[in-house]
Write a protein that holds these residues in place. Structure first.
Motif, PDB file in Angstrom:
ATOM      1  N   MET A  53       8.874 -46.509 -58.701  1.00  0.00           N
ATOM      2  CA  MET A  53       9.652 -46.536 -57.468  1.00  0.00           C
ATOM      3  C   MET A  53      11.126 -46.864 -57.731  1.00  0.00           C
ATOM      4  SD  MET A  53       7.508 -45.436 -55.447  1.00  0.00           S
ATOM      5  CE  MET A  53       8.567 -45.502 -53.993  1.00  0.00           C
ATOM      6  N   ALA A  54      11.371 -47.752 -58.674  1.00  0.00           N
ATOM      7  CA  ALA A  54      12.749 -48.071 -59.039  1.00  0.00           C
ATOM      8  C   ALA A  54      13.428 -46.852 -59.654  1.00  0.00           C
ATOM      9  CB  ALA A  54      12.781 -49.244 -60.013  1.00  0.00           C
ATOM     10  N   ALA A  55      12.700 -46.151 -60.520  1.00  0.00           N
ATOM     11  CA  ALA A  55      13.258 -44.962 -61.171  1.00  0.00           C
ATOM     12  C   ALA A  55      13.555 -43.868 -60.159  1.00  0.00           C
ATOM     13  CB  ALA A  55      12.303 -44.453 -62.245  1.00  0.00           C
ATOM     14  N   ILE A  56      12.656 -43.694 -59.197  1.00  0.00           N
ATOM     15  CA  ILE A  56      12.882 -42.689 -58.152  1.00  0.00           C
ATOM     16  C   ILE A  56      14.128 -43.046 -57.342  1.00  0.00           C
ATOM     17  CG2 ILE A  56      11.953 -41.763 -55.990  1.00  0.00           C
ATOM     18  CD1 ILE A  56       9.142 -41.993 -57.323  1.00  0.00           C
ATOM     19  N   ALA A  57      14.270 -44.319 -57.021  1.00  0.00           N
ATOM     20  CA  ALA A  57      15.468 -44.766 -56.309  1.00  0.00           C
ATOM     21  C   ALA A  57      16.726 -44.485 -57.124  1.00  0.00           C
ATOM     22  CB  ALA A  57      15.367 -46.252 -55.996  1.00  0.00           C
ATOM     23  N   GLY A  58      16.586 -44.537 -58.449  1.00  0.00           N
ATOM     24  CA  GLY A  58      17.720 -44.283 -59.333  1.00  0.00           C
ATOM     25  C   GLY A  58      17.970 -42.822 -59.626  1.00  0.00           C
ATOM     26  N   GLY A  59      17.013 -41.953 -59.262  1.00  0.00           N
ATOM     27  CA  GLY A  59      17.242 -40.526 -59.453  1.00  0.00           C
ATOM     28  C   GLY A  59      16.190 -39.770 -60.250  1.00  0.00           C
ATOM     29  N   ALA A  60      15.071 -40.407 -60.609  1.00  0.00           N
ATOM     30  CA  ALA A  60      14.000 -39.689 -61.308  1.00  0.00           C
ATOM     31  C   ALA A  60      13.440 -38.597 -60.410  1.00  0.00           C
ATOM     32  CB  ALA A  60      12.890 -40.653 -61.718  1.00  0.00           C
ATOM     33  N   THR A  61      13.154 -37.443 -60.976  1.00  0.00           N
ATOM     34  CA  THR A  61      12.725 -36.286 -60.179  1.00  0.00           C
ATOM     35  C   THR A  61      11.255 -35.943 -60.340  1.00  0.00           C
ATOM     36  OG1 THR A  61      13.452 -34.804 -61.964  1.00  0.00           O
ATOM     37  CG2 THR A  61      15.031 -35.258 -60.186  1.00  0.00           C
ATOM     38  N   ILE A  62      10.621 -36.441 -61.401  1.00  0.00           N
ATOM     39  CA  ILE A  62       9.176 -36.274 -61.619  1.00  0.00           C
ATOM     40  C   ILE A  62       8.680 -37.547 -62.288  1.00  0.00           C
ATOM     41  CG2 ILE A  62       7.408 -35.093 -63.001  1.00  0.00           C
ATOM     42  CD1 ILE A  62       8.573 -32.507 -62.497  1.00  0.00           C
ATOM     43  N   VAL A  63       7.447 -37.939 -61.957  1.00  0.00           N
ATOM     44  CA  VAL A  63       6.817 -39.088 -62.604  1.00  0.00           C
ATOM     45  C   VAL A  63       5.500 -38.640 -63.214  1.00  0.00           C
ATOM     46  CG1 VAL A  63       5.761 -41.358 -62.267  1.00  0.00           C
ATOM     47  CG2 VAL A  63       7.878 -40.782 -61.061  1.00  0.00           C
ATOM     48  N   GLN A  64       5.313 -38.979 -64.472  1.00  0.00           N
ATOM     49  CA  GLN A  64       4.038 -38.699 -65.138  1.00  0.00           C
ATOM     50  C   GLN A  64       3.314 -40.004 -65.434  1.00  0.00           C
ATOM     51  OE1 GLN A  64       2.581 -37.584 -69.521  1.00  0.00           O
ATOM     52  NE2 GLN A  64       3.829 -35.930 -68.674  1.00  0.00           N
ATOM     53  N   LEU A  65       2.046 -40.042 -65.059  1.00  0.00           N
ATOM     54  CA  LEU A  65       1.185 -41.187 -65.364  1.00  0.00           C
ATOM     55  C   LEU A  65       0.492 -40.920 -66.692  1.00  0.00           C
ATOM     56  CD1 LEU A  65      -0.402 -43.783 -64.818  1.00  0.00           C
ATOM     57  CD2 LEU A  65      -1.933 -42.446 -63.351  1.00  0.00           C
ATOM     58  N   ARG A  66       0.840 -41.733 -67.691  1.00  0.00           N
ATOM     59  CA  ARG A  66       0.207 -41.596 -69.006  1.00  0.00           C
ATOM     60  C   ARG A  66      -0.292 -42.967 -69.454  1.00  0.00           C
ATOM     61  NH1 ARG A  66       3.774 -39.540 -73.978  1.00  0.00           N
ATOM     62  NH2 ARG A  66       4.342 -41.749 -74.159  1.00  0.00           N
ATOM     63  N   ASP A  67      -1.599 -43.083 -69.624  1.00  0.00           N
ATOM     64  CA  ASP A  67      -2.203 -44.320 -70.112  1.00  0.00           C
ATOM     65  C   ASP A  67      -3.476 -43.940 -70.852  1.00  0.00           C
ATOM     66  OD1 ASP A  67      -3.422 -46.789 -70.564  1.00  0.00           O
ATOM     67  OD2 ASP A  67      -2.696 -47.629 -68.669  1.00  0.00           O
TER      68      ASP A  67
ATOM     69  N   PRO B 210      15.466 -53.930 -68.234  1.00  0.00           N
ATOM     70  CA  PRO B 210      15.599 -55.039 -67.279  1.00  0.00           C
ATOM     71  C   PRO B 210      15.763 -54.568 -65.840  1.00  0.00           C
ATOM     72  CG  PRO B 210      16.961 -55.423 -69.211  1.00  0.00           C
ATOM     73  CD  PRO B 210      16.442 -54.024 -69.332  1.00  0.00           C
ATOM     74  N   ASP B 211      16.472 -53.435 -65.660  1.00  0.00           N
ATOM     75  CA  ASP B 211      16.695 -52.870 -64.335  1.00  0.00           C
ATOM     76  C   ASP B 211      16.382 -51.375 -64.395  1.00  0.00           C
ATOM     77  OD1 ASP B 211      17.635 -51.900 -61.912  1.00  0.00           O
ATOM     78  OD2 ASP B 211      19.391 -53.203 -61.876  1.00  0.00           O
ATOM     79  N   PRO B 212      15.121 -50.981 -64.137  1.00  0.00           N
ATOM     80  CA  PRO B 212      14.744 -49.575 -64.248  1.00  0.00           C
ATOM     81  C   PRO B 212      15.534 -48.654 -63.320  1.00  0.00           C
ATOM     82  CG  PRO B 212      12.789 -50.975 -64.149  1.00  0.00           C
ATOM     83  CD  PRO B 212      13.959 -51.841 -63.824  1.00  0.00           C
ATOM     84  N   GLU B 213      15.885 -49.164 -62.138  1.00  0.00           N
ATOM     85  CA  GLU B 213      16.663 -48.323 -61.212  1.00  0.00           C
ATOM     86  C   GLU B 213      18.036 -48.022 -61.788  1.00  0.00           C
ATOM     87  OE1 GLU B 213      18.525 -48.288 -56.677  1.00  0.00           O
ATOM     88  OE2 GLU B 213      16.915 -49.691 -57.169  1.00  0.00           O
ATOM     89  N   ALA B 214      18.690 -49.034 -62.319  1.00  0.00           N
ATOM     90  CA  ALA B 214      20.014 -48.830 -62.910  1.00  0.00           C
ATOM     91  C   ALA B 214      19.928 -47.921 -64.129  1.00  0.00           C
ATOM     92  CB  ALA B 214      20.631 -50.171 -63.295  1.00  0.00           C
ATOM     93  N   ALA B 215      18.874 -48.076 -64.919  1.00  0.00           N
ATOM     94  CA  ALA B 215      18.694 -47.234 -66.102  1.00  0.00           C
ATOM     95  C   ALA B 215      18.517 -45.775 -65.698  1.00  0.00           C
ATOM     96  CB  ALA B 215      17.491 -47.722 -66.908  1.00  0.00           C
ATOM     97  N   ALA B 216      17.698 -45.543 -64.658  1.00  0.00           N
ATOM     98  CA  ALA B 216      17.482 -44.177 -64.172  1.00  0.00           C
ATOM     99  C   ALA B 216      18.771 -43.603 -63.585  1.00  0.00           C
ATOM    100  CB  ALA B 216      16.376 -44.165 -63.124  1.00  0.00           C
ATOM    101  N   HIS B 217      19.493 -44.438 -62.853  1.00  0.00           N
ATOM    102  CA  HIS B 217      20.736 -43.986 -62.228  1.00  0.00           C
ATOM    103  C   HIS B 217      21.764 -43.561 -63.283  1.00  0.00           C
ATOM    104  CE1 HIS B 217      23.894 -43.669 -59.225  1.00  0.00           C
ATOM    105  NE2 HIS B 217      24.659 -44.451 -59.956  1.00  0.00           N
ATOM    106  N   LYS B 218      21.832 -44.299 -64.377  1.00  0.00           N
ATOM    107  CA  LYS B 218      22.768 -43.967 -65.452  1.00  0.00           C
ATOM    108  C   LYS B 218      22.462 -42.583 -66.018  1.00  0.00           C
ATOM    109  CE  LYS B 218      24.423 -45.586 -69.969  1.00  0.00           C
ATOM    110  NZ  LYS B 218      24.304 -46.644 -71.004  1.00  0.00           N
ATOM    111  N   ILE B 219      21.178 -42.313 -66.245  1.00  0.00           N
ATOM    112  CA  ILE B 219      20.785 -41.005 -66.792  1.00  0.00           C
ATOM    113  C   ILE B 219      21.007 -39.913 -65.760  1.00  0.00           C
ATOM    114  CG2 ILE B 219      18.921 -39.654 -67.818  1.00  0.00           C
ATOM    115  CD1 ILE B 219      17.630 -42.359 -68.618  1.00  0.00           C
ATOM    116  N   ALA B 220      20.603 -40.176 -64.511  1.00  0.00           N
ATOM    117  CA  ALA B 220      20.750 -39.175 -63.449  1.00  0.00           C
ATOM    118  C   ALA B 220      22.212 -38.813 -63.232  1.00  0.00           C
ATOM    119  CB  ALA B 220      20.133 -39.695 -62.156  1.00  0.00           C
TER     120      ALA B 220
END
Length: 215
Positions: A27-41, A193-203
């Motif tokens: 959810m943090a990544a999506i807020a930052g700009g992620a466009t697809i999420v893959q569940l891998r476990d 530490p801040d997934p949203e900020a990390a995603a936003h930087k890449i986006a």
């Protein structure tokens, strides 16, 4: 109709998502700009994936960001996920298409020219190409192909493509210069530490690069 944007493709990693859960990270990544999420476990089994996947589907409802399940088609079906990503040693993409139907997204990992030439665009919607670099998040990966290898496989496969393997924000330019439609990241967001900020930087870097290439 299937619509998806490969620009910033987040692959969730349970080991890295210890401070922030996979749902929180997604959810943090999506807020930052992620466009697809893959569940891998690879460790929780089908039932574990279903449990986590349903939590993700509930949390992601209304975001228009697709949830893709890695490898486990039974989990993908039970979750009602938007699609499935398979590797060369997983369920054949033809079988996946038959079980999932036409409306779901199917991605396929490509690591060699031989495999790239065999991809059927009537079955597969996008390809994941790599690893560009060696990465500890997937220790059993094939040898790294670099950006030249990435460009070569993209030309052969002739499908929407996402680069994967040790990629960070500073790799955005060469990934798109190679012809990819996006980059898949794991540790560049998961465990930060801040997934949203990390995603936003890449986006933000992706938006700038796309704008530059469009001129």
């Amino acid at each position: 109709m299937k619509t998806f944007d490969l620009s910033l493709y987040l692959v969730l990693d349970p080991d890295l998502c210890r401070t922030h859960s996979m749902v929180e990270t997604a959810m943090a990544a999506i807020a930052g700009g992620a466009t697809i999420v893959q569940l891998r476990d690879k460790y929780v089994g089908t039932e574990g994936l279903i449990r986590i996947g349903r939590e993700l589907m509930d949390a992601m409802a209304g975001t228009d960001v697709p949830l893709i399940v890695n490898d486990d088609i039974d989990a993908a079906i039970a979750i009602g996920a938007d699609g499935l990503h398979v590797g060369q040693d997983d369920i054949p993409s033809q079988t996946a298409r038959e079980r999932l139907g036409r409306d779901k997204i199917i991605g396929l990992s490509i690591e060699s020219e031989t495999v790239a030439r065999q991809v059927d665009s009537a079955i597969v919607d996008y390809v994941g190409i790599g690893p560009v670099f060696a990465t500890p998040t997937k220790p059993d990966h094939k040898p790294a192909i670099g950006f030249d290898g990435l460009a070569g496989l993209i030309k052969i496969a002739k499908l929407p493509s996402v680069a994967i393997g040790g990629l960070k924000s500073n790799h955005v330019d060469p990934v798109f210069a190679a012809g990819a439609d996006g980059l898949a990241v794991v540790s560049a967001i998961c465990g930060q530490p801040d997934p949203e900020a990390a995603a936003h930087k890449i986006a933000t870097a992706i938006t700038a690069t796309k704008s530059a290439f469009a001129r």
